[in-house]
Design a protein around this motif. Structure first.
Motif, PDB file in Angstrom:
ATOM      1  N   UNK A   6       0.839  -1.201   0.000  1.00  0.00           N
ATOM      2  CA  UNK A   6       0.000   0.000   0.000  1.00  0.00           C
ATOM      3  C   UNK A   6       0.871   1.248   0.000  1.00  0.00           C
ATOM      4  N   UNK A   7       1.902   1.261   0.821  1.00  0.00           N
ATOM      5  CA  UNK A   7       2.803   2.422   0.871  1.00  0.00           C
ATOM      6  C   UNK A   7       3.432   2.684  -0.499  1.00  0.00           C
ATOM      7  N   UNK A   8       3.877   1.639  -1.173  1.00  0.00           N
ATOM      8  CA  UNK A   8       4.496   1.782  -2.487  1.00  0.00           C
ATOM      9  C   UNK A   8       3.485   2.303  -3.501  1.00  0.00           C
ATOM     10  N   UNK A  33      -9.700  11.420  -5.022  1.00  0.00           N
ATOM     11  CA  UNK A  33     -10.650  12.520  -4.816  1.00  0.00           C
ATOM     12  C   UNK A  33     -11.954  12.030  -4.198  1.00  0.00           C
ATOM     13  N   UNK A  34     -11.873  11.087  -3.269  1.00  0.00           N
ATOM     14  CA  UNK A  34     -13.051  10.585  -2.577  1.00  0.00           C
ATOM     15  C   UNK A  34     -13.839   9.534  -3.331  1.00  0.00           C
ATOM     16  N   UNK A  35     -13.441   9.213  -4.558  1.00  0.00           N
ATOM     17  CA  UNK A  35     -14.130   8.197  -5.360  1.00  0.00           C
ATOM     18  C   UNK A  35     -13.375   6.884  -5.260  1.00  0.00           C
ATOM     19  N   UNK A  36     -14.102   5.805  -4.964  1.00  0.00           N
ATOM     20  CA  UNK A  36     -13.448   4.490  -4.929  1.00  0.00           C
ATOM     21  C   UNK A  36     -13.213   4.048  -6.368  1.00  0.00           C
ATOM     22  N   UNK A  37     -11.943   3.910  -6.729  1.00  0.00           N
ATOM     23  CA  UNK A  37     -11.601   3.563  -8.114  1.00  0.00           C
ATOM     24  C   UNK A  37     -11.116   2.126  -8.249  1.00  0.00           C
ATOM     25  N   UNK A  38     -10.916   1.455  -7.124  1.00  0.00           N
ATOM     26  CA  UNK A  38     -10.439   0.083  -7.192  1.00  0.00           C
ATOM     27  C   UNK A  38     -10.087  -0.444  -5.817  1.00  0.00           C
ATOM     28  N   UNK A  39      -9.277  -1.501  -5.814  1.00  0.00           N
ATOM     29  CA  UNK A  39      -8.891  -2.115  -4.555  1.00  0.00           C
ATOM     30  C   UNK A  39      -7.554  -2.830  -4.701  1.00  0.00           C
ATOM     31  N   UNK A  40      -6.946  -3.081  -3.560  1.00  0.00           N
ATOM     32  CA  UNK A  40      -5.742  -3.900  -3.510  1.00  0.00           C
ATOM     33  C   UNK A  40      -6.112  -5.134  -2.691  1.00  0.00           C
ATOM     34  N   UNK A  41      -6.096  -6.279  -3.360  1.00  0.00           N
ATOM     35  CA  UNK A  41      -6.435  -7.560  -2.728  1.00  0.00           C
ATOM     36  C   UNK A  41      -5.303  -8.538  -3.005  1.00  0.00           C
TER      37      UNK A  41
END
Length: 109
Positions: A6-8, A33-41
């Motif tokens: 996440x940091x990277x 900008x407050x919009x969920x554009x994806x995820x890290x799974x």
């Protein structure tokens, strides 16, 4: 989930305005900008598919971030190294997504 992933990602995505990652169900949601554009799974980046985002990301494959989820663009880890490219991907994706509706305040009972 590794915090360094996440940091990277956040460090590399500085070209996209206000980028944030918020913990969600043991993984992370990625916001611009407050919009969920994806995820890290499972240390993989999934980005919602938009016309401009897909055009910028091609060639790209789709995969669901978790069982039962709609497929999203799976951004290969080696592509994260290009900070300018990654920031632009997140920026153009966010630009096409609708602004989230404000949440109604919880009513006390």
């Amino acid at each position: 989930m590794q915090q360094h992933t996440i940091d990277f990602l956040l460090e590399q995505a500085t070209g996209a305005d206000a980028v944030a990652a918020k913990p969600m169900f043991g993984e992370y949601g990625v916001y611009v900008d407050g919009k969920m554009i994806g995820s890290v799974c499972d240390d993989q980046l999934f980005v919602k598919s938009t016309v401009a985002g897909r055009a910028h990301a091609e060639p790209v494959s789709d995969a669901p971030p978790y069982s039962g989820a709609k497929p999203q663009m799976l951004i290969a880890g080696d592509r994260w190294d290009d900070a300018e490219w990654l920031g632009e991907l997140l920026r153009v994706t966010a630009a096409e997504l609708p602004t989230p509706k404000p949440r109604k305040p919880k009513q006390s009972t």
